[in-house]
Design an enzyme around this catalytic site. Structure first.
Site: not given
Lengths: 499, 519
Positions: B153, B157
């Site tokens: 992630c 991001v």
């Protein structure tokens, strides 16, 4: 299997140096240069192990390390049993660490105790885009509604939190106020911070300082102080380690007012500034808060080692030296009490383990702390390294634990570790779950030295009996004689992929 | 002192000794500041009530004990199914330590995977240098035939572009220009581990079929008679894929397993560590474009992959982890139809044996109520089997189940009189299930290892089928698929039923009149 019986220290050193040179050849030049600083052969008399540490892991090499979240949620905060720890971010981090660390506790899970539960904000794309603060506030409300007996909440940040600019501190403050001063602790342990679990320990320690101690300073002690109050710091009660340690401290006349953090409670954290002495087992993960308590509250701290009878006796005397004769006598009484057990354990297992060699690669305190326990059984640690140690760990290792010529490997890569074991052929490897099956496939006995391979406790005299039994069980299991089919010639352990 | 050298007491006995019990009571009373036991008891009882359930089901933000993991786990699962392939996860390194541990705890096997070890500076400047160095190091050290890149992630991001990064890394000489580095973005905040499996499977096929990210000509499909088979994310992959190969062999079907993880997670202990073992060869992965059809055993693991394959002109068929007679019948008949082969008499006899076993034992299962949780396809397969055994899958729950999945489960309920009082729970977690097990109790629970907490708290006996299974060993080596697999599932369920009856009838002179020797 051991080579050390037939080789001089000089020969071992020479072999180990060659081995280091050899493994470095696999790397691209830049990487070889960086890795070379983390590998060394220990020279007796040196003040440290001669390796660089606590530096960034190199991309692509298969480091064994984890992240800051693992250090905070997984190590320091997770075991505090009467608080709810929110894995704040996507679902995975909390899922993979859910009840994986064997932090034993007693309590009614889901009602007043929450260690083996996975609370997560399960971030979705919209939380990344719009921020997760409102969701966090709502989560705290829902926790209060469904778990009214929780004594506090911590927010364990996963990677996205710091990247999307969420203000978890503001949410924590606001919600704490709303819930009458409830302890709500935001922890900035995003996984990309720092180089390993280690920064997570530090961040978690600081969060206790800033969000627990400062808040509870005005509270009166929940108990009447005694001159013999100590706190166990840096024992996570893996398989009950803190319990088999606590019993010894109590038997020598001390009163343990807190456990950090295995089987611990918020009240115990809050009590600790009232201790007379902090006894510190895992220096790496909790030296920060020990130093803080020394500076702020004048509480001395004392490192100890409860692996194996030699180090236990040494540690009991060292701890007793901070107290009066009553405690000093108590220490001698405890040592004497367990002498028969120790003697029986050594009589039974030492003949089966004498001269066997061990290679370690673990985190925290164990790459050095367990060496004495192996030596009590007549075994020799011929290689060791830290997953996330700092230079002060390597200093302690060099000055108090390892022998001349020991192979030292910091933040070892999968490739290096396999090569080292393949060549040195120790009788036992002690490392983690990711390494366990690699070496067992090679036919090398293995024990997990993070989780005690689902056994334990290993601390204290009671734990030493289990430790000795387990090492014997690993090394002398009949299975290792069966690895090679009888119609095949005897083969050395080797790797296929990396050749 | 209770410990002794002669009889070394483990943790489960040691701490029950009087010294420890006294110590723990003192700790609690003096220092822990625990709640009043009466209050704990009151809340414990309250948490069993419909009132609590209502609050529990009203949760909008908090997830407790979910039965799902994140995309990158599935990404790694898909990648290691290809020959000598090293999964490379771009992002924070701790994630990779978690995936490796998770798989090793389930399969009791090594799990090799590398990370690009991104830290604060990469968060600010992007992870390009991590990709460049990481690919170079992994290639030099572990000599994979292919490196399959996915993301955590963190990388998602900050918006790292895998395609551009891999191109640049190749330009910088990290790996040869023609070296295979398929990739897939696998954000942890979208979907679950089954989504990650899907994305990487599609990414690898896309790489080989559609021009290797613009570096090679796209493959022209020249149809042949082969069948591609995709197993999906499956904790029983070792046993299942070997059973599928046996079935294909019996049917004489020319096949390619896409993502064959049956060997890499079942290597022998013979003195050699095999970082890579078995797997779909890269040639087979490329040639798979020419197949007549692709069969997916788990629809929800291939929601993007199957349409991608269909768009290349193949027929595709998706199943929902078939378990038992009717599910296996449909699967085999589909294979027979796709390949124009007959279902051989050997398989017909295996079918007959499974039916025979069900006939022998169904009296013990008929009418029993079950709760099932797990991945969407597994839930469908197990629920279907229970219905054909005359049991009731009263609660079927998938944390990563969608509304479309729920509709499909409802359709299954509606197809059988035994599904009449059954409920499907998409998107719920195991804390929701806890409430359900108190308010609408069942006889047995089917789920992964974490179900043991539900078993303890609610008294519902747990039958361990799912992923992960950490606290029982080796079940992943036995298939759930095929008639043979159905037999395994039947026996697993029966064993728990009989054990439970015995446990409830073994008190001398109280309940032992039912402690029968023949059942």
């Amino acid at each position: 299997m051991s080579m050390s019986e037939t080789q001089s220290v000089a020969e071992i050193k020479e072999r180990n140096k060659e081995l280091i040179a050899e493994v470095l050849q696999v790397y691209p030049e830049k990487t070889a240069k960086r890795r070379a600083k983390h590998l060394n052969v220990h020279e007796a008399g040196k003040s440290d192990c001669g390796v660089k540490s606590n530096l960034k892991s190199i991309p692509g090499v298969m480091t064994i390390r984890g992240c800051a979240y693992a250090g905070s949620k997984g190590v320091v905060w997770g075991p505090i049993k009467d608080m709810i720890h929110i894995s704040h971010g996507p679902v995975g981090c909390g899922q993979y660490s859910w009840a994986a660390r064997r932090n034993y506790y007693i309590g009614t899970t889901g009602i007043d105790t929450f260690v083996t539960m996975q609370f997560t904000s399960d971030f979705q794309e919209k939380d990344i885009v719009f921020g997760g603060d409102k969701k966090l506030a709502k989560i705290i409300d829902e926790i209060q509604e469904l778990f009214p007996l929780n004594n506090g909440i911590s927010i364990q940040s996963e990677c996205p939190i710091g990247l999307i600019g969420d203000d978890i501190e503001a949410v924590s403050k606001a919600k704490s106020k709303e819930y009458e001063g409830k302890t709500i602790v935001p922890v900035r342990c995003e996984g990309f911070r720092g180089v390993s679990q280690s920064l997570g320990h530090h961040v978690a320690n600081d969060a206790i300082r800033d969000w627990v101690f400062d808040k509870s300073a005005a509270k009166p002690a929940a108990f009447e102080a005694s001159p013999y109050d100590v706190a166990i710091i840096g024992d996570y009660n893996i398989g009950g380690d803190a319990w088999s340690s606590r019993i010894l401290l109590e038997e020598m006349g001390l009163r343990v007012i807190a456990q950090w953090s295995g089987d611990g409670t918020l009240a115990e954290l809050e009590n600790t500034p009232k201790a007379k002495l902090n006894v510190l087992h895992c220096y790496r993960s909790m030296n920060y808060i020990s130093r803080h308590m020394e500076e702020k509250y004048g509480i001395p701290w004392c490192e100890y080692n409860f692996f194996g009878p030699s180090k236990i006796a040494e540690s009991l005397r060292k701890i007793a030296s901070y107290f009066d004769d009553k405690i000093k006598e108590g220490a001698e009484r405890v040592i004497a009490k367990y002498q028969a057990l120790t003697d029986a354990v050594i009589a039974k297992y030492r003949p089966r383990l004498e001269g066997k060699t061990v290679m370690l690669f673990v985190g925290g305190l164990r790459p050095r702390h367990v060496i004495g326990a192996y030596e009590d059984l007549g075994m020799e640690v011929v290689g060791t390294g830290y997953e996330f140690g700092h230079n002060d760990d390597y200093q302690r290792t060099a000055q108090h634990y390892v022998k001349d010529g020991t192979l030292i490997y910091d933040d070892v890569t999968g490739y290096e570790f396999e090569k080292f074991v393949e060549r040195i052929q120790p009788d036992l490897v002690g490392s983690g779950i990711k390494e366990k099956y690699v070496f067992q496939k090679m036919g090398v006995p293995f024990r997990q030295m993070h989780s005690w391979d689902y056994s334990g406790p290993y601390h204290g005299y009671d734990g030493f009996a289990i430790f000795a039994r387990d090492m014997d069980m690993a090394i002398n299991a009949p299975v290792w004689k069966m690895a090679k089919a009888p119609w095949k010639g005897a083969a050395q352990p080797r790797l296929l992929a990396a050749e | 002192m209770t410990q002794s050298a002669e009889n070394v007491l483990d943790h489960f006995e040691l701490f029950r000794g009087p010294e420890y019990q006294e110590m723990l009571v003192n700790k609690r009373q003096q220092f822990e500041n625990r709640r009043d036991p009466a209050e704990v008891e009151r809340v414990r009882e309250w948490a069993k009530t419909p009132e609590y359930q209502e609050k529990n089901f009203a949760r909008e933000a908090l997830t407790i004990n979910p039965a799902k993991a994140c995309q990158p786990l599935g990404a790694v699962f898909a990648a290691v199914g290809f020959e000598s392939t090293l999964p490379f996860v771009h992002g924070s390194q701790g994630c990779v330590a978690y995936y490796r541990s998770h798989f090793s705890r389930h399969f009791k096997e090594p799990s090799s995977c590398v990370s690009s070890s991104m830290t604060e500076d990469a968060a600010v400047f992007g992870g390009l240098n991590n990709m460049i160095d990481g690919l170079a190091n992994a290639y030099a050290m572990y000599k994979p035939k292919m490196i399959a890149v996915s993301t955590t992630c963190m990388a998602e991001v900050i918006g790292d572009d895998l395609n551009a990064f891999i191109k640049t890394a190749k330009e910088k000489g990290s790996v040869p220009a023609e070296y295979d580095v398929p990739f897939a973005h696998t954000p942890a905040f979208v979907g679950s581990h089954v989504t990650g499996y899907d994305n990487v499977m599609k990414g690898i096929l896309d790489h080989f079929w559609d021009g290797k990210a613009g570096t090679a000509p796209k493959l022209e499909r020249v149809p042949n008679g082969k069948i591609n088979f995709i197993g999906g994310f499956d904790g029983y992959t070792v046993g299942n894929l070997r059973e599928i190969k046996r079935i294909f062999g019996l049917m004489g079907i020319d096949y390619t397993i896409l993502g064959d993880t049956s060997d890499v997670w079942d290597t022998p202990t013979d003195g050699e560590f095999r970082m890579y073992d078995g797997g779909t060869t890269l040639e087979e992965a490329a040639d798979a474009i020419h197949a007549k059809a692709t069969v997916s055993m788990q629809e929800y693991c291939t929601e993007k992959t199957l349409p991608f394959i269909a768009a290349h002109g193949q027929e595709v068929a998706a199943f929902n982890h078939p378990v038992g007679v009717a599910g296996t019948d449909r699967f085999l008949m589909a294979l027979a139809r796709l390949t124009g082969t007959e279902i051989p008499v050997e398989l017909e006899r295996e079918r007959g044996r499974l039916v025979d076993a069900i006939a022998d034992s169904s009296a013990h299962i008929h009418g029993k109520k079950f709760a099932i949780y797990g991945d969407p396809d597994l839930c469908l397969g197990l629920a279907g089997f229970l219905l054909e055994l005359g049991a009731e899958p009263t609660h079927v729950l998938a944390t990563n189940g969608s509304k479309a999945w729920a509709a499909k489960v409802q359709e299954l309920f509606d197809s059988s009189p035994f599904g009449k009082n059954c409920h499907v729970h998409p998107g719920r977690d195991l804390w929701h299930l806890r409430s359900l097990l108190f308010t609408e109790p069942v006889d047995f629970l089917i789920g992964n290892t974490y179900g043991k907490y539900l078993e303890r708290d609610t008294g519902t006996p747990l039958i361990r089928i799912g992923f992960p299974i950490f606290d029982r060993h080796h079940h992943h080596r036995f298939p759930l698929w095929g008639y043979q697999g159905g037999l395994n599932v039947l026996v697993t369920i029966l064993d728990k039923i009989f054990d439970t009856i015995d446990l409830n009838t073994n008190v001398p002179s109280k309940t032992d009149y039912s402690f029968d020797i023949i059942r």
